[in-house]
Design an enzyme around this catalytic site. Structure first.
Site, short mmCIF file in Angstrom:
data_model
loop_
_atom_site.label_atom_id
_atom_site.label_comp_id
_atom_site.label_asym_id
_atom_site.label_seq_id
_atom_site.Cartn_x
_atom_site.Cartn_y
_atom_site.Cartn_z
N CYS A 185 0.80 -1.22 0.00
CA CYS A 185 0.00 0.00 0.00
C CYS A 185 0.83 1.28 0.00
CB CYS A 185 -0.93 0.00 1.21
SG CYS A 185 -2.09 -1.39 1.23
N HIS B 32 -3.08 20.09 5.92
CA HIS B 32 -3.98 18.98 5.61
C HIS B 32 -3.23 17.66 5.75
CE1 HIS B 32 -6.75 22.00 3.98
NE2 HIS B 32 -5.71 22.49 3.33
N HIS C 92 -3.33 7.13 4.79
CA HIS C 92 -3.70 5.87 4.14
C HIS C 92 -4.97 5.29 4.76
CE1 HIS C 92 -3.58 1.94 2.42
NE2 HIS C 92 -3.18 1.35 3.53
N HIS D 112 -15.08 4.87 3.54
CA HIS D 112 -16.51 4.56 3.46
C HIS D 112 -16.98 4.45 2.02
CE1 HIS D 112 -20.89 5.47 3.63
NE2 HIS D 112 -20.83 4.78 4.75
N ASN E 130 -10.49 0.31 1.03
CA ASN E 130 -9.03 0.35 0.95
C ASN E 130 -8.61 -0.07 -0.45
OD1 ASN E 130 -6.28 0.02 1.13
ND2 ASN E 130 -6.31 -1.33 2.91
#
EC number: 2.3.1.-
Length: 466
Positions: free
Chosen positions: A168, A340, A344, A373, A377
């Site tokens: 990832c 900001h 991940h 949501h 992922n």
């Protein structure tokens, strides 16, 4: 006398010229994002509660214990009703994938996303000088990068990199490769393509540590167009300020906490160990130690050093006096140098953990929670969906700074800081059709409402529902 003056003048000129050349060369080594395009699969690949239940029920290796575990995992996952899965899932063939399934999944992503990005930017595929592709779980020959070169008929001298197994955190590794190349070559375009192939990587066994990945990972991807051409600075979106990579592969527990392997029945899957949170925290701390001095103001670094020193002295004096010091551990304030936080979307626990470690507010974590949501992922591409949310909400203003943090198998933690070059939020975006409905009133999914009865079942009488 005149000769000496002339000699000194020449030396001063030479010195100033060298400084100008150094500054000029540094300006050509900058890394800008011109544009990016996140992939939105078609609606017929959308995963809702009912379809998820159908997929789980047709897994022959699962019993009541696994059903209860999955229900608990899905309910607390943070995923909603509009994430996407590969087509093989809707055809009911997830337990028997072919190599072609993975290739077709990637082709659909490449041809949609890259084409949209190039068309919108007005840059042809033949102008691309560097191509970096990262898809961890589909190592094929010819490579996926070769597939893109072939499809878009790119130049013969294009510099190509094909990354697999990076997990990832691969997006920022790809950006780092581009950044390094930009330091040696002027006025170049680079294309970073990041995704994950889920079709051949469904786990069909009953090992809980491997079932979890089936719950979290969803289809997605992103193509990012970068340049170091200073003439395009004002057209760009973001400028890379610094990038730090941390690799804990030398530690056995870190290496093994997130690994592709086989279970006791020989079924291949992705094992997520209980030591993963500890490994992630350790990697994060080491990474932040390096990047903090690069991105935070001196005043905050001095404050943190003073507070830490005072706490140590207080602890020592308290110990000598026979009392215990319960003063809170000092925390560095990253908000003094960052506007900001693009984190991940590894799962609800990952987002919560980062929020606690960095003392972030719900406003700071909102982009990551909403991305998890809406899209789930999506592995290495998830950072760009989070960035897209910030852009769609018109949060990103000129001069503000965005910190990206990602984790990956190995175990790795990578981070980078971007500076917003111009106000963002008016362009096309993967969130455009749903941004007005976010954040929703509740992030709770309906799994418990629909399948909560499983928790009341008796293992001795339980029968898998049809």
């Amino acid at each position: 006398m005149g000769f000496l003056i002339l000699a000194y003048a020449f030396l001063i000129y030479q010195f100033l010229f060298m400084i100008w050349k150094w500054i000029d060369r540094k300006r050509d080594q900058e890394c800008y994002i011109l544009d990016y395009e996140c992939y939105k699969p078609s609606d017929d690949r959308m995963v809702d509660t009912e379809f998820s239940g159908e997929v789980i029920k047709r897994q022959k290796a699962l019993g009541l214990i696994e059903y209860k575990f999955l229900l608990k995992a899905i309910v607390s996952s943070g995923l909603g009703e509009q994430t996407y899965a590969p087509r093989i899932m809707f055809e009911g063939r997830e337990e028997n994938p072919t190599l072609q399934d993975g290739i077709l999944e990637m082709q659909e992503f490449f041809q949609d996303t890259i084409q949209k990005l190039l068309t919108r930017s007005g840059i042809s595929a033949q102008e691309i000088d560097v191509l970096v592709v990262n898809v961890s779980m589909l190592p094929i020959a010819p490579s996926l990068s070769a597939m893109i070169v072939n499809h878009y008929k790119m130049r013969e001298d294009i510099k190509v990199f094909n990354l697999t197994g990076m997990g990832c955190s691969a997006s920022l590794i790809s950006v780092n490769i581009v950044q390094s190349i930009f330091k040696s070559y002027k006025n170049k375009y680079a294309l970073v393509v990041t995704s994950e192939s889920l079709s051949p990587n469904w786990y069909s066994g009953n090992d809980r540590s491997m079932i979890l990945s089936n719950c979290l990972f969803r289809s997605g991807g992103c193509a990012v167009l970068l340049t170091n051409n200073r003439a395009l600075k004002n057209k760009s979106m973001l400028k890379l300020k610094c990038l730090v990579r941390t690799h804990h592969g030398s530690k056995d527990d870190s290496y093994n906490c997130c690994i592709q392997t086989e279970d006791s029945q020989g079924r291949q899957g992705f094992h997520l160990d209980k030591s993963l949170p500890k490994a992630a925290t350790r990697a994060l701390v080491d990474n932040l130690k390096v990047i903090a001095p690069k991105i935070l103001p001196i005043s905050e670094l001095i404050r943190f050093m003073v507070v830490t020193l005072v706490r140590k002295l207080t602890t020592v004096s308290s110990t000598k006096g026979g009392s215990n010091s319960n003063s809170p551990r000092p925390v560095i304030n990253f908000k003094t140098g960052v506007d900001h936080f693009c984190v991940h979307t590894g799962g609800k626990a990952v987002i919560d953990g980062l929020g606690m470690s960095l003392e972030l507010s719900e406003y700071d974590l909102e982009p990551a929670r909403m991305t998890l949501h809406r899209f789930g992922n999506t592995s290495a591409s998830s950072l760009w969906y989070v960035l897209g949310y910030m852009e769609a909400k018109k949060r990103l203003k000129k001069g503000e700074r965005v910190l990206m943090i990602s984790f990956g198998a190995g175990f790795k933690c990578n981070s980078c800081l971007w500076e917003v070059v111009r106000d963002l939020g008016d362009g096309p975006n993967v969130w455009k059709d749903s941004i007005d409905s976010y954040p929703p009133k509740t992030l709770a999914n309906p799994f418990m409402e629909k399948y909560g009865w499983i928790n009341d079942e008796d293992p001795s009488t339980f029968v898998v529902p049809k």
